[in-house]
Structures are given as C-alpha cells and as structure tokens.
Design an enzyme around this catalytic site. Structure first.
Site, PDB file in Angstrom:
ATOM      1  N   TYR A   1      22.363  -2.953  -5.797  1.00 29.27           N
ATOM      2  CA  TYR A   1      22.448  -2.431  -6.236  1.00 29.27           C
ATOM      3  C   TYR A   1      22.688  -1.681  -6.289  1.00 29.27           C
ATOM      4  O   TYR A   1      23.777  -0.836  -5.507  1.00 29.27           O
ATOM      5  CB  TYR A   1      20.798  -1.204  -5.951  1.00 29.27           C
ATOM      6  CG  TYR A   1      20.162  -0.144  -6.626  1.00 29.27           C
ATOM      7  CD1 TYR A   1      19.710   0.018  -8.139  1.00 29.27           C
ATOM      8  CD2 TYR A   1      21.375   0.583  -6.638  1.00 29.27           C
ATOM      9  CE1 TYR A   1      19.577   1.053  -9.029  1.00 29.27           C
ATOM     10  CE2 TYR A   1      21.084   2.263  -7.053  1.00 29.27           C
ATOM     11  CZ  TYR A   1      20.439   1.928  -8.424  1.00 29.27           C
ATOM     12  OH  TYR A   1      20.175   3.255  -9.637  1.00 29.27           O
TER      13      TYR A   1
ATOM     14  N   GLU B   1      24.896   1.531 -14.535  1.00 28.52           N
ATOM     15  CA  GLU B   1      24.905   1.103 -13.247  1.00 28.52           C
ATOM     16  C   GLU B   1      24.288  -0.262 -13.729  1.00 28.52           C
ATOM     17  O   GLU B   1      24.123  -1.156 -14.674  1.00 28.52           O
ATOM     18  CB  GLU B   1      22.442   1.690 -13.491  1.00 28.52           C
ATOM     19  CG  GLU B   1      22.025   1.403 -12.061  1.00 28.52           C
ATOM     20  CD  GLU B   1      20.528   1.146 -12.604  1.00 28.52           C
ATOM     21  OE1 GLU B   1      20.153   1.783 -11.999  1.00 28.52           O
ATOM     22  OE2 GLU B   1      20.066   0.574 -13.544  1.00 28.52           O
TER      23      GLU B   1
END
Ligand code: GDP
Ligand code: MN
Length: 361
Positions: free
Chosen positions: A100, A183
């Site tokens: 992530y 992201e």
C-alpha cells in the site's frame, strides 16, 4: 476532483511509474482489435468512481477468449449504483505481493505525509486496523523534491528497494499536480518488476485552473452553475429549498427546518450585498431542483437591500411557492413589492419555517 483510474495511470506513466499495459473501451467489441497488446490473461476494470470496486464486482479476471462477453456483462452492471460507461482492459500481472502506498496532506503538521504498508489490496482498512505497525508514515517537508534517504529506509523497512523510485515519483506527482491524495493500492511486485496495479489521484479543486482542468466533473450541473454565481451551495435530500444570506443564517434556517421535522433540499448562501440579479439566479437554481416543493427565503437586509431581494424573487417568477422572511434595509419597500405580486410574507423565522413545512410537505 478525482481522476478516473486510467487517467491517473496516464499521469503515473508520464512520471516513470510502471503501469500494466492496457487500453480503455466504451463498447465490448472494441476489445478484439487491441487484444494482442495485453496477451491472454486479462483484467477488466470498471472505470467508476466507487470505493471497494473490486469487492463490488467491478474488477474481473478473464481470459482473452471470453473477454468480449465478460466486458458486455460488466457494461450491463452497476457497481454500487454507478453505471459502467468505460472499462480499462489490462494485461494481468503476475502478482507476488501487494503493498500500500499513498501520499496526502497531514492536516495537523500541514505537510505531505507518505504512508507505506506491507499488506495492501482490497483488505487495506482491515489490515491497517488489525496490525498497527503494518502501515508506516513519514512527514516530508514540502520544500523537498524527494523523500530523504533516511525516511525512505524507515518507510520501506524490509520491502524491495526498487519501490523507492516509485515513492519519489509519486511524491513529485503529488506536488506538481496539486494533489490532495495520490494513492497506489495495490503497488505490486511481479517477476517483471514493480507496478502500480491501481491508481487514485485527487486534484485540489482550488488548483483546477492551474492544472488546465476546465470542468470539475465531481460537481453536478447545478453545483457548477452555483459556483459560477459564487454561491455557497450544497444539495441535500429534502423538499424545502433554502436561500439565505450568510452561512450562519442559512444554517440556522436549516436547523430550524430540522427542528420542526422538515427536511431541507439544499443550502444556498447568496453572500453579502446580493442584488436583484443574484437573487433571481439563486431562486431559479433552487427551483430547478426536482425535489423542491417550496422555497424558503430568509434574508437579513444590511448591505443587502430588501427591495432588491423582492425584485429578484419577482423576476425569477418560478412555479414553486416562495415563502419570504426578510428584515432590515428597505424592508417596507420590499414587503410592499412582494405583497403586490401575491407572495407570502412571514414575520419571524419560526413562522416562516412552519409555513414552508405546511406548504411543502
Ligand atoms: P479496487 O477494488 O477499486 O481498489 O480495485 P483494484 O484495481 O485495486 O483491484 C482489486 C484487486 O484486484 C487488487 O487488490 C488485486 O488483488 C486484484 N488485481 C487487480 N489487477 C490485477 C492483476 O493484474 N493481476 C492480479 N493477479 N490481480 C489483480
Ligand atoms: Mn485498489
């Protein structure tokens, strides 16, 4: 404004972040012509602005033989209520591990913050909750052009070193594109190297002009119109249209509607010193909301003159009933004008709300 995945991936690619080979289609048949570009194992991704898209069935692993048929099926579906108009067709990556990575603004320190987690993917929220240490964070001074090496080491811990350039490139994107959020979830390792399997990029609405983005797609037609007129405008889900001047007065009007168990259809603050023209646009805008059954105008005349307001309401000439409560500068003239045109005047805010509720519920 939030970019779609393929748009964000385009930006990522411009900045040297590896992305899977792929193309966008609007019709299932368009796949055939491009299929050899992506190979036999394919991923179909609904390009919808929806969180948890994969879990909601918006990401399909298919083979080239069934790709057209599966794409047709995906086009006919809604993902969490959003229709699928575009599909990103990509080569399927051979994922070894999902990480992530995101960059946002840390509000308390007013600096970019880089988050990196060893376990990314669709279960990121649960993973973050259950293993506190799984996500590491680093505050980076906005004066720096990249993440300092000592912070990079802390972020990566044991993760592969070829993720570092991806983090630095994402940091450049974050700064140069005036992003609120950049992201990559998941950022994946494969036998062929590191890839951004997904992409999210939210541009600061205040920087859209600088970024050359003319239309804020996140706004409805009406919200854009409100922006053009400089109104503070928010759509709600009730039936009573609300127009006020000043955020405080407008909000207390909504509170009062709520207190009497009604529901406001919107918040619209026309701002200070609104003239006839502005009031007219405000009334027409609110009247164009399909859910609106009555409009409650609550204005305090200061620099705003009540006769101007009255003329604005009259020239708007909308079909929905308009209940008016106003007080202050030129109140008498304003009241007279409205009375002459058959508008319902109410003396107090409470009474105005009660009347609006009777008329509109
Ligand atoms: P999201 O649900 O909207 O975040 O969609 P993602 O693009 O992140 O995809 C959801 C999940 O699908 C990822 O976490 C991966 O596990 C899986 N996935 C996406 N692309 C690929 C791929 O190319 N290969 C494989 N094996 N899995 C993928
Ligand atoms: Mn994702």
């Amino acid at each position: 404004m939030k970019l779609l995945e393929y748009e964000a991936k385009g930006v990522f690619s411009d900045y040297g972040i590896p992305i899977p080979k792929g193309f966008v289609i609007r019709e299932p048949e368009e796949i055939t012509a491009h299929l050899q570009e992506v190979g036999d194992a394919v991923v179909l991704k609904a390009e919808v602005d929806v969180g948890g898209r994969g879990k909601a069935g918006g990401v399909l692993m298919v083979d080239s033989a069934s790709a057209v048929e599966k794409a047709r099926e995906l086009f006919s579906r809604e993902i969490r209520g959003v229709p699928v108009r575009e599909i990103l067709v990509e080569e399927r990556l051979e994922i070894e591990h999902e990480y992530y990575l995101s960059i946002a603004i840390d509000r308390s320190s007013k600096q970019p913050v880089v988050l990196f987690g060893d376990t990314g993917g669709v279960e990121i929220e649960r993973a973050a909750k259950e293993e506190e240490s799984a996500i590491r964070r680093a505050l980076v001074s906005p004066l720096l052009r990249e993440v300092p090496a000592f912070l990079m080491r802390e972020l990566l811990a044991g993760a592969p070193a070829d993720i570092a350039p991806v983090i630095n490139n994402l940091y450049r994107i974050f700064q140069e594109k005036d992003a609120m959020l950049a992201e990559i979830n998941p950022l994946v390792t494969t036998p062929a190297g590191v890839y951004a399997a997904d992409a999210k990029l939210i541009i600061d609405d205040n920087a859209l002009a600088r970024q050359g983005i003319e239309v804020n797609r996140d706004l409805s037609e009406r919200e854009r119109e409100a922006e053009r007129h400089g109104f503070s405008y928010v759509e709600l889900d009730g039936t009573i249209g609300v127009i006020g001047n000043g955020a405080g007065l407008t909000m207390s009007t909504i509170d009062l509607i709520d207190y009497y168990r009604g529901r406001a259809a919107n918040f619209l603050d026309v701002g200070g010193g609104a003239d006839q023209e502005r009031v007219m646009h405000a009334v027409r805008l609110v009247a164009s909301l399909p859910s609106v059954k009555v409009i409650l105008v609550n204005l305090l005349g200061g620099i705003t003159r009540c006769d101007e307001v009255a003329r604005g309401i009259i020239t708007a000439g909308v079909d929905v009933p308009v209940i008016v409560r106003m007080a202050g500068t030129n109140e008498e003239q304003g009241r007279r004008l409205l009375a002459e045109h058959g508008y319902r005047m109410v003396d107090s805010m409470e009474a105005a709300v009660r009347v609006a509720l009777e008329v509109g519920e």
